[in-house]
Design an enzyme around this catalytic site. Structure first.
Site, PDB file in Angstrom:
ATOM      1  N   GLU A  72       3.370  -3.596  -8.897  1.00  0.00           N
ATOM      2  CA  GLU A  72       2.836  -3.250  -7.570  1.00  0.00           C
ATOM      3  C   GLU A  72       1.311  -3.095  -7.600  1.00  0.00           C
ATOM      4  O   GLU A  72       0.741  -2.210  -6.963  1.00  0.00           O
ATOM      5  CB  GLU A  72       3.530  -2.002  -7.010  1.00  0.00           C
ATOM      6  CG  GLU A  72       4.997  -2.285  -6.702  1.00  0.00           C
ATOM      7  CD  GLU A  72       5.615  -1.321  -5.726  1.00  0.00           C
ATOM      8  OE1 GLU A  72       4.888  -0.824  -4.844  1.00  0.00           O
ATOM      9  OE2 GLU A  72       6.819  -1.087  -5.829  1.00  0.00           O
ATOM     10  N   ASN A  84       0.825  -1.200   0.000  1.00  0.00           N
ATOM     11  CA  ASN A  84       0.000   0.000   0.000  1.00  0.00           C
ATOM     12  C   ASN A  84       0.860   1.251   0.000  1.00  0.00           C
ATOM     13  O   ASN A  84       0.570   2.231  -0.702  1.00  0.00           O
ATOM     14  CB  ASN A  84      -0.941   0.005   1.213  1.00  0.00           C
ATOM     15  CG  ASN A  84      -2.108  -0.946   1.051  1.00  0.00           C
ATOM     16  OD1 ASN A  84      -2.572  -1.184  -0.061  1.00  0.00           O
ATOM     17  ND2 ASN A  84      -2.587  -1.494   2.154  1.00  0.00           N
TER      18      ASN A  84
END
Length: 420
Positions: free
Chosen positions: A400, A277
């Protein structure tokens, strides 16, 4: 000059999370008679502005002359890696006690953005090292682990984050790499794929499952060094970010001391979720810097190039395209800075990080593609470097967390809010 700034940050023990400090102007509200006074998202402390200027100088003076050569050779110049360490850019948030700059998360985002304006390959190397590798050790490592590994990562050893595998990309927790206990060691067997920094790295964070019967709750994070037996099986030849190494790694009976587990057995999935995150804000910053770099190269050309007796940038059709790109850049910037500020303030930021990464990657592709068209045939040549920004932009929607994964994350938060 840059080193002086880094040491200034260390000397003053700059701690951004103390939101009550007056220096943190953007996070301090002042009550006046006319009401609540809030600062804009692009308001920074003096230290952060100095940091940005210094990174920019390093990128322009040191990185820029080597960009095309590194891209053509598909290899990172060792002097660039050395320079990043020397300038304090590989331990931005790490404490001064462990050789770092002890700066803010915003400072790390600033560094990633500024480097990407010149070369997104150098930017992502710095990004992964800081926001993934260093952060895991800072947040989850024991004091002994931090004392051993953080000084190395701050001063000389490049780090690599090893999660993805041939059968586990977006479904990261379907990984097949296994670890078995053998006395006071763990023995790892398996392989990793698409691993950034892995060719030059000397320190690796490896995710492996110690108990497949528990599913993702068996996933554990190990720290290893290359000399333990990490094998580079294949270095990928890529469309973009060519100077950034992306490799397949093999582990054949890789023996790792038991004390090299980070965060505890079975806690690897929690580490990965939380760190990714944060990492997505770093990728948003990379894509933002990339788009700005393409814009900065192309727009001046439109006012220098003349056709039909006037500069092409003064034609209304071109003006509208440039204006729309500027708006897109600003929205990506605000989303990225907002996610970073929320993270720094200790507030929830998962949705905001997903939004920033998704939109910044879209903007990067659009703006860099438009920049080529604005410059016509010149933009299509490798000599200007504008086409490289477009090639580099494509990865932003993939690594990602793909764009679809980001949209899924955003949609989940919307559903939670509106389906009560």
């Amino acid at each position: 000059m840059f080193r002086a700034v880094s040491w200034s940050l260390r000397a003053t023990k700059y701690r951004p999370k103390r939101l009550v400090e007056p220096a943190r102007m953007f996070s301090v509200s002042a009550i006046r008679t006319e009401g609540l006074r809030l600062n804009s998202l692009d308001t920074f402390t003096e230290e952060e502005n100095m940091f940005r200027d210094s990174v920019k100088r390093f990128a322009v003076d040191v990185v820029s002359p080597k960009v095309r050569e590194m891209d053509e050779k598909e290899s990172m110049d060792p002097t660039i890696i050395q320079g990043l360490f020397e300038q304090g850019l590989m331990g931005i948030e790490t404490s001064a006690e462990h050789g770092g700059a002890e700066a803010s998360f915003i400072s790390a985002i600033i560094a990633i953005e500024e480097l990407a304006k010149i070369d997104p390959s150098v930017s992502v190397m710095c990004d992964v090292h800081n926001t993934l590798v260093n952060t895991i050790l800072r947040k989850y490592g024991t004091k002994e682990q931090q004392d051993k590994w953080l000084p190395l990562l701050s001063e000389s050893k490049l780090g690599s984050f090893c999660l993805s595998e041939p059968a586990s990309g977006s479904d990261a927790f379907a990984l097949q790499t296994r670890a078995k206990k053998d006395g006071d060691h763990w023995v790892i067997n398996g392989s990793k794929m698409w691993i950034t920094n892995s060719y030059e790295a000397e320190i690796f964070l490896i995710f492996a499952n110690v108990d497949p019967s528990k599913g993702y709750k068996g996933i554990t994070c190990f720290i290893a060094t290359k000399d333990m037996g990490v094998q580079i099986a294949k270095k990928e030849e890529k469309l973009g970010i060519r100077a950034s190494s992306t490799c397949t790694l093999n582990f054949d009976d890789l023996r790792i001391p038991a004390e090299n587990i980070i965060g505890g057995e079975g806690k690897g999935y929690k580490l990965a979720i939380e760190i990714l995150n944060e990492g997505r804000i770093g990728i948003a910053a990379q894509m933002l810097g990339l788009a700005q770099g393409a814009f900065d190269k192309a727009v001046p050309y439109t006012y220098q190039r003349t056709q039909f007796g006037r500069s092409i940038g003064t034609f209304q059709g071109m003006q509208f395209q440039i204006a729309e790109a500027a708006v897109e850049l600003e929205t990506a910037r605000l989303l990225t800075y907002n996610a970073a500020r929320r993270k720094e303030e200790g507030r929830s930021f998962t949705k905001e990080a997903a939004m920033a990464k998704y939109w910044a990657s879209q903007v990067a592709q659009h703006v860099s593609g438009s920049a080529i068209e604005w410059c016509g045939g010149v933009g299509f040549t490798r000599e200007t470097g504008i086409e490289k920004f477009w090639r580099d932009s494509k990865i932003g929607a993939i690594y990602e967390g793909t764009s679809n994964i980001q949209l899924q994350t955003i949609a989940r938060f919307i559903q939670q809010e509106y389906s009560r």
